[in-house]
Design a protein around this motif. Structure first.
Motif, short mmCIF file in Angstrom:
data_model
loop_
_atom_site.label_atom_id
_atom_site.label_comp_id
_atom_site.label_asym_id
_atom_site.label_seq_id
_atom_site.Cartn_x
_atom_site.Cartn_y
_atom_site.Cartn_z
N HIS A 1 0.86 -1.18 0.00
CA HIS A 1 0.00 0.00 0.00
C HIS A 1 0.90 1.23 0.00
N LEU A 2 0.48 2.27 -0.69
CA LEU A 2 1.15 3.56 -0.58
C LEU A 2 0.12 4.65 -0.83
N THR A 3 0.32 5.78 -0.16
CA THR A 3 -0.57 6.90 -0.41
C THR A 3 -0.30 7.42 -1.81
N THR A 4 -1.34 7.86 -2.47
CA THR A 4 -1.19 8.34 -3.85
C THR A 4 -0.64 9.76 -3.89
N ASP A 5 -0.66 10.44 -2.76
CA ASP A 5 -0.14 11.81 -2.71
C ASP A 5 0.20 12.13 -1.26
N TRP A 6 0.89 13.25 -1.07
CA TRP A 6 1.18 13.70 0.28
C TRP A 6 -0.13 14.14 0.94
N ILE A 7 -0.29 13.74 2.22
CA ILE A 7 -1.52 14.02 2.94
C ILE A 7 -1.24 14.95 4.12
N SER A 8 -2.19 15.78 4.42
CA SER A 8 -2.07 16.70 5.55
C SER A 8 -2.83 16.15 6.74
N GLY A 9 -2.37 16.51 7.93
CA GLY A 9 -3.10 16.10 9.13
C GLY A 9 -2.62 14.77 9.66
#
Length: 250
Positions: free
Chosen positions: A242-250
């Motif tokens: 799994h990997l996030t598709t973009d940088w996330i805030s919070g």
């Protein structure tokens, strides 16, 4: 004064040129007629030039008896210097990365020379406020802005500007009052501290798990974003599960 060999009175004439060559002496900027009984004359000359002058004598009675021209003397009539430029304050700057120096464009207000000539400018940059060892002194430029060499971060930089008459280049202003700005490094935030994730019952499939971590505080007080990657091996090799598709805030 000079004396005629036969005791006659002496006359004088004066020539003034702004270029010391024969062409100009043949057609001088200023020439008196023959002057009797004086050894001086007053003339009006423009400022901002070097002037050259010479004097000749003759017998007032036997007017064909002329002396050679005297040696040539010169003098300059200087102009009042232009005023010092007024700097446009440069705000503090953050380097795009911690270790890469950054060039800064400095700006100032234009200057009017007393005689209406255009002004050109030069800039000094130093990390000492006494400008004892400038890191940079620019050439004379007509522009009212200048881009510096790359400046290292983590320092306060001082700069000043000077103006001169573009035509009468000896006429220079004093240096301006200095301005200063900081180039600060754009430091990265620390690595996040993960909240330990417990193991799950292997009989459960397709389980959605919430991964959490302690917030990281950016040293430059910027908001922080995160990027999450999950692998099924401790070497973090191969294709992520799994990997996030973009940088996330919070």
């Amino acid at each position: 004064p000079v004396a005629c060999p036969d005791g006659d009175e002496v006359q004088y004439r004066v020539q003034v040129v702004d270029v010391n060559d024969q062409t100009h002496w043949d057609n001088p900027n200023y020439s008196t007629g023959w002057l009797s009984g004086v050894t001086s004359t007053i003339i009006s000359l423009s400022a901002g030039k070097t002037w050259y002058w010479r004097v000749q004598a003759r017998d007032e009675v036997h007017i064909n008896a002329e002396s050679p021209w005297s040696n040539i003397d010169s003098f300059a009539i200087s102009l009042p210097p232009p005023p010092a430029p007024v700097l446009i304050p440069e705000p503090d700057i953050m380097s795009p990365t911690p270790s890469v120096p950054v060039s800064v464009t400095l700006n100032w207000n234009s200057v009017t020379c007393p005689d209406g000539d255009p002004a050109d400018y030069r800039v000094q940059v130093d990390n000492n406020n006494d400008f004892s060892s400038p890191i940079e002194t620019s050439d004379w430029i007509l522009s009212t802005n200048y881009t510096t060499v790359p400046l290292t971060s983590g320092k306060t930089w001082y700069w000043r500007a000077q103006a001169r008459d573009k035509i009468h280049q000896y006429s220079e202003s004093v240096w301006s009052s200095p301005d200063s700005f900081k180039v600060t490094p754009n430091l990265p935030p620390p690595a996040p501290t993960l909240t330990d994730e417990p193991d799950f019952d292997g009989s459960i499939t397709g389980y959605d798990t919430k991964l959490e971590w302690a917030p990281a505080v950016d040293p430059d007080d910027h908001p922080v974003q995160y990027y999450v990657v999950v692998y099924d091996n401790p070497n973090y090799s191969g294709t992520p599960v799994h990997l996030t598709t973009d940088w996330i805030s919070g």
